[in-house]
Scaffold this motif. Structure first.
Motif, PDB file in Angstrom:
ATOM      1  N   ALA A  60     -22.469  51.651  61.869  1.00 54.12           N
ATOM      2  CA  ALA A  60     -23.893  51.925  62.022  1.00 54.12           C
ATOM      3  C   ALA A  60     -24.675  50.624  61.904  1.00 54.12           C
ATOM      4  CB  ALA A  60     -24.376  52.914  60.967  1.00 54.12           C
ATOM      5  N   VAL A  61     -25.754  50.527  62.674  1.00 53.89           N
ATOM      6  CA  VAL A  61     -26.673  49.395  62.576  1.00 53.89           C
ATOM      7  C   VAL A  61     -27.896  49.888  61.807  1.00 53.89           C
ATOM      8  CG1 VAL A  61     -28.027  47.676  63.822  1.00 53.89           C
ATOM      9  CG2 VAL A  61     -25.864  48.502  64.787  1.00 53.89           C
ATOM     10  N   VAL A  62     -28.168  49.248  60.674  1.00 53.24           N
ATOM     11  CA  VAL A  62     -29.249  49.693  59.790  1.00 53.24           C
ATOM     12  C   VAL A  62     -30.355  48.633  59.758  1.00 53.24           C
ATOM     13  CG1 VAL A  62     -29.866  50.346  57.434  1.00 53.24           C
ATOM     14  CG2 VAL A  62     -27.647  51.026  58.377  1.00 53.24           C
ATOM     15  N   ARG A  63     -31.589  49.076  59.905  1.00 54.11           N
ATOM     16  CA  ARG A  63     -32.748  48.200  59.748  1.00 54.11           C
ATOM     17  C   ARG A  63     -33.680  48.848  58.739  1.00 54.11           C
ATOM     18  NH1 ARG A  63     -35.061  47.696  64.983  1.00 54.11           N
ATOM     19  NH2 ARG A  63     -36.388  49.486  64.525  1.00 54.11           N
ATOM     20  N   GLY A  64     -33.885  48.139  57.632  1.00 53.10           N
ATOM     21  CA  GLY A  64     -34.689  48.725  56.565  1.00 53.10           C
ATOM     22  C   GLY A  64     -33.981  49.919  55.967  1.00 53.10           C
ATOM     23  N   ASN A  65     -34.629  51.074  56.005  1.00 50.06           N
ATOM     24  CA  ASN A  65     -34.051  52.285  55.419  1.00 50.06           C
ATOM     25  C   ASN A  65     -33.641  53.300  56.485  1.00 50.06           C
ATOM     26  OD1 ASN A  65     -33.278  54.001  53.260  1.00 50.06           O
ATOM     27  ND2 ASN A  65     -35.249  55.048  53.320  1.00 50.06           N
ATOM     28  N   TYR A  66     -33.451  52.815  57.737  1.00 49.61           N
ATOM     29  CA  TYR A  66     -33.087  53.738  58.805  1.00 49.61           C
ATOM     30  C   TYR A  66     -31.930  53.196  59.650  1.00 49.61           C
ATOM     31  CZ  TYR A  66     -37.172  56.656  57.930  1.00 49.61           C
ATOM     32  OH  TYR A  66     -38.090  57.494  57.338  1.00 49.61           O
ATOM     33  N   ILE A  88     -33.629  60.293  59.815  1.00 47.40           N
ATOM     34  CA  ILE A  88     -33.750  60.458  58.363  1.00 47.40           C
ATOM     35  C   ILE A  88     -33.465  59.140  57.651  1.00 47.40           C
ATOM     36  CG2 ILE A  88     -33.163  62.892  58.428  1.00 47.40           C
ATOM     37  CD1 ILE A  88     -30.341  62.203  57.635  1.00 47.40           C
ATOM     38  N   PRO A  89     -34.074  58.919  56.479  1.00 49.41           N
ATOM     39  CA  PRO A  89     -33.823  57.687  55.725  1.00 49.41           C
ATOM     40  C   PRO A  89     -32.367  57.594  55.278  1.00 49.41           C
ATOM     41  CG  PRO A  89     -35.776  58.846  54.908  1.00 49.41           C
ATOM     42  CD  PRO A  89     -35.069  59.784  55.826  1.00 49.41           C
ATOM     43  N   VAL A  90     -31.878  56.369  55.201  1.00 56.44           N
ATOM     44  CA  VAL A  90     -30.499  56.143  54.756  1.00 56.44           C
ATOM     45  C   VAL A  90     -30.279  56.707  53.359  1.00 56.44           C
ATOM     46  CG1 VAL A  90     -28.846  54.358  54.091  1.00 56.44           C
ATOM     47  CG2 VAL A  90     -30.126  54.136  56.230  1.00 56.44           C
ATOM     48  N   ARG A  91     -31.290  56.598  52.514  1.00 54.94           N
ATOM     49  CA  ARG A  91     -31.149  57.073  51.131  1.00 54.94           C
ATOM     50  C   ARG A  91     -30.864  58.574  51.059  1.00 54.94           C
ATOM     51  NH1 ARG A  91     -35.369  53.320  50.885  1.00 54.94           N
ATOM     52  NH2 ARG A  91     -34.960  51.519  49.538  1.00 54.94           N
ATOM     53  N   SER A  92     -31.272  59.307  52.069  1.00 52.51           N
ATOM     54  CA  SER A  92     -31.011  60.753  52.053  1.00 52.51           C
ATOM     55  C   SER A  92     -29.542  61.058  52.340  1.00 52.51           C
ATOM     56  CB  SER A  92     -31.898  61.466  53.069  1.00 52.51           C
ATOM     57  OG  SER A  92     -31.595  61.048  54.380  1.00 52.51           O
ATOM     58  N   LEU A  93     -28.777  60.038  52.730  1.00 54.53           N
ATOM     59  CA  LEU A  93     -27.348  60.198  52.973  1.00 54.53           C
ATOM     60  C   LEU A  93     -26.521  59.786  51.754  1.00 54.53           C
ATOM     61  CD1 LEU A  93     -27.217  58.721  56.589  1.00 54.53           C
ATOM     62  CD2 LEU A  93     -27.236  61.131  55.943  1.00 54.53           C
ATOM     63  N   TRP A  94     -27.194  59.453  50.670  1.00 55.58           N
ATOM     64  CA  TRP A  94     -26.495  59.087  49.438  1.00 55.58           C
ATOM     65  C   TRP A  94     -26.364  60.313  48.532  1.00 55.58           C
ATOM     66  CZ3 TRP A  94     -29.883  54.248  47.881  1.00 55.58           C
ATOM     67  CH2 TRP A  94     -29.699  53.248  48.836  1.00 55.58           C
ATOM     68  N   ALA A  95     -25.260  60.343  47.800  1.00 55.07           N
ATOM     69  CA  ALA A  95     -25.130  61.357  46.748  1.00 55.07           C
ATOM     70  C   ALA A  95     -26.110  61.014  45.628  1.00 55.07           C
ATOM     71  CB  ALA A  95     -23.698  61.375  46.216  1.00 55.07           C
ATOM     72  N   GLU A  96     -26.529  62.004  44.890  1.00 55.16           N
ATOM     73  CA  GLU A  96     -27.485  61.752  43.806  1.00 55.16           C
ATOM     74  C   GLU A  96     -26.898  60.816  42.763  1.00 55.16           C
ATOM     75  OE1 GLU A  96     -30.081  64.215  40.432  1.00 55.16           O
ATOM     76  OE2 GLU A  96     -28.967  65.290  41.983  1.00 55.16           O
ATOM     77  N   GLU A  97     -25.590  60.979  42.475  1.00 53.40           N
ATOM     78  CA  GLU A  97     -24.927  60.130  41.488  1.00 53.40           C
ATOM     79  C   GLU A  97     -23.725  59.446  42.118  1.00 53.40           C
ATOM     80  OE1 GLU A  97     -23.870  62.497  38.148  1.00 53.40           O
ATOM     81  OE2 GLU A  97     -25.932  62.669  37.387  1.00 53.40           O
ATOM     82  N   LEU A 130     -24.779  65.920  55.939  1.00 52.90           N
ATOM     83  CA  LEU A 130     -25.955  66.757  56.157  1.00 52.90           C
ATOM     84  C   LEU A 130     -25.735  68.188  55.682  1.00 52.90           C
ATOM     85  CD1 LEU A 130     -26.987  64.308  57.723  1.00 52.90           C
ATOM     86  CD2 LEU A 130     -27.859  65.863  59.450  1.00 52.90           C
ATOM     87  N   ASP A 131     -24.450  68.590  55.590  1.00 56.09           N
ATOM     88  CA  ASP A 131     -24.157  69.938  55.087  1.00 56.09           C
ATOM     89  C   ASP A 131     -24.050  69.974  53.566  1.00 56.09           C
ATOM     90  OD1 ASP A 131     -21.757  68.677  54.627  1.00 56.09           O
ATOM     91  OD2 ASP A 131     -20.608  69.855  56.079  1.00 56.09           O
ATOM     92  N   GLY A 132     -24.321  68.820  52.917  1.00 56.46           N
ATOM     93  CA  GLY A 132     -24.337  68.761  51.462  1.00 56.46           C
ATOM     94  C   GLY A 132     -23.035  68.341  50.817  1.00 56.46           C
ATOM     95  N   VAL A 133     -21.963  68.204  51.580  1.00 52.17           N
ATOM     96  CA  VAL A 133     -20.663  67.810  51.032  1.00 52.17           C
ATOM     97  C   VAL A 133     -20.705  66.334  50.627  1.00 52.17           C
ATOM     98  CG1 VAL A 133     -18.210  67.516  51.524  1.00 52.17           C
ATOM     99  CG2 VAL A 133     -19.426  69.533  52.360  1.00 52.17           C
ATOM    100  N   VAL A 134     -20.255  66.062  49.409  1.00 50.53           N
ATOM    101  CA  VAL A 134     -20.245  64.694  48.880  1.00 50.53           C
ATOM    102  C   VAL A 134     -18.875  64.071  49.103  1.00 50.53           C
ATOM    103  CG1 VAL A 134     -20.368  63.352  46.738  1.00 50.53           C
ATOM    104  CG2 VAL A 134     -22.060  65.150  47.191  1.00 50.53           C
ATOM    105  N   PHE A 135     -18.851  62.787  49.472  1.00 54.04           N
ATOM    106  CA  PHE A 135     -17.577  62.097  49.682  1.00 54.04           C
ATOM    107  C   PHE A 135     -17.751  60.606  49.395  1.00 54.04           C
ATOM    108  CE2 PHE A 135     -19.956  61.806  53.531  1.00 54.04           C
ATOM    109  CZ  PHE A 135     -19.586  60.638  54.166  1.00 54.04           C
ATOM    110  N   ASP A 136     -16.661  59.984  48.987  1.00 57.48           N
ATOM    111  CA  ASP A 136     -16.686  58.564  48.649  1.00 57.48           C
ATOM    112  C   ASP A 136     -16.263  57.717  49.842  1.00 57.48           C
ATOM    113  OD1 ASP A 136     -17.507  59.115  46.095  1.00 57.48           O
ATOM    114  OD2 ASP A 136     -15.490  59.085  45.241  1.00 57.48           O
TER     115      ASP A 136
END
Length: 208
Positions: A60-66, A88-97, A130-136
Motif C-alpha cells: 500500500a502507498v500511504v500519504r498522511g493518514n490515508y 477510511i483513515p489508516v488508524r481505523s485499520l488498527w486494532a485497539e490494542e 473491515l469485518d472486525g477480525v484482528v490479526f497480527d
C-alpha cells in the motif's frame, strides 16, 4: 508502441517561413513532445502496476493518514473493496490494542517514529479487518518522496499462522518438559561421547 522520428521536409526552392507558419510548426512540435511524454508516463505506470500487483505481498502507498493506492493482496487482507479502503483513515485499520496490551493510538508516535522521520523500519503491528477480525502483521515501511510530498510504501505480511505454529511448539515443549520432569524413572541424555547434557528430576535424585 510508436517509435521513430517525424520530420517535415520542404521540397523545392528555399523560401522564408512566415511567422504564422513558424508558430504552427512550434505548436505541432509541442503537441508531439507532450504526446511522447504521456506515452512514456503510461508505459512507466503500466510497468509500476505490473510490479505492484505481482509482488505477492500486501502493498500500500500511504500519504498522511490515508492509503492512496494498494494492490489486490491488500484488499484481500482487509476484506475490503478498493473504494472502501481508500476512503477510511489508516488508524481505523488498527486494532485497539497491540500484542503487548498497550493502546495503539497511545504508542503510534513511538512505534512509527523512524518512518515519519524519513527512515525505513520494520515492526510487528496488530491490524483489524473491515469485518472486525484482528490479526497480527509484520510491517515493512519505506519512505518515498513523490511530487514533493512524503509517502510511505507499506508491505504487510500476515503472521497469524506463524504465531499459531510458534505457540503450538511452545505448548508442546512445555508438555514434553512436564512429562520429562514428572517421570518416576530416571532419564539421562548424553552425546556420542557419553557426556551428559540433560537429565530429569528422578535422575537427579538417583545421582544425588
Amino acid at each position: 508502441v510508436l517509435v521513430g522520428v517525424i520530420r517535415w521536409l520542404h521540397v523545392g526552392s528555399t523560401r522564408a517561413w512566415s511567422q504564422e507558419e513558424q508558430d504552427f510548426a512550434k505548436s505541432i512540435a509541442d503537441l508531439l513532445t507532450h504526446y511522447f511524454a504521456i506515452h512514456k508516463l503510461r508505459e512507466n505506470e503500466e510497468r509500476y502496476r505490473n510490479i505492484f500487483e505481482s509482488a505477492g505481498e500486501a502493498l500500500a502507498v500511504v500519504r498522511g493518514n490515508y492509503i492512496v493506492d494498494c494492490n489486490d493482496a491488500t484488499l484481500e487482507m482487509f476484506r475490503a473493496r478498493r473504494e472502501e479502503l481508500l476512503a477510511i483513515p489508516v488508524r481505523s485499520l488498527w486494532a485497539e490494542e497491540q500484542p503487548d496490551g498497550r493502546k495503539s493510538l497511545e504508542i503510534e508516535d513511538a512505534a512509527f517514529g523512524p518512518a515519519r522521520h524519513g527512515r525505513s523500519q520494520q515492526l510487528i503491528w496488530r491490524h483489524k479487518r473491515l469485518d472486525g477480525v484482528v490479526f497480527d502483521t509484520e510491517a515493512r515501511i519505506t519512505p518515498l518522496l513523490m511530487r514533493g510530498r512524503l509517502h510511505h510504501i507499506v508491505c504487510l505480511h500476515d503472521i497469524t499462522q506463524r504465531q499459531r505454529s510458534e505457540q503450538q511448539i511452545r505448548e508442546l515443549n512445555t508438555l514434553q518438559q512436564a512429562i520429562f520432569d514428572g517421570a518416576n524413572y530416571s532419564i539421562i541424555a548424553t552425546d556420542e561421547k557419553g557426556i551428559i547434557h540433560t537429565f530429569n528430576r528422578a535422575a537427579e535424585r538417583m545421582l544425588g
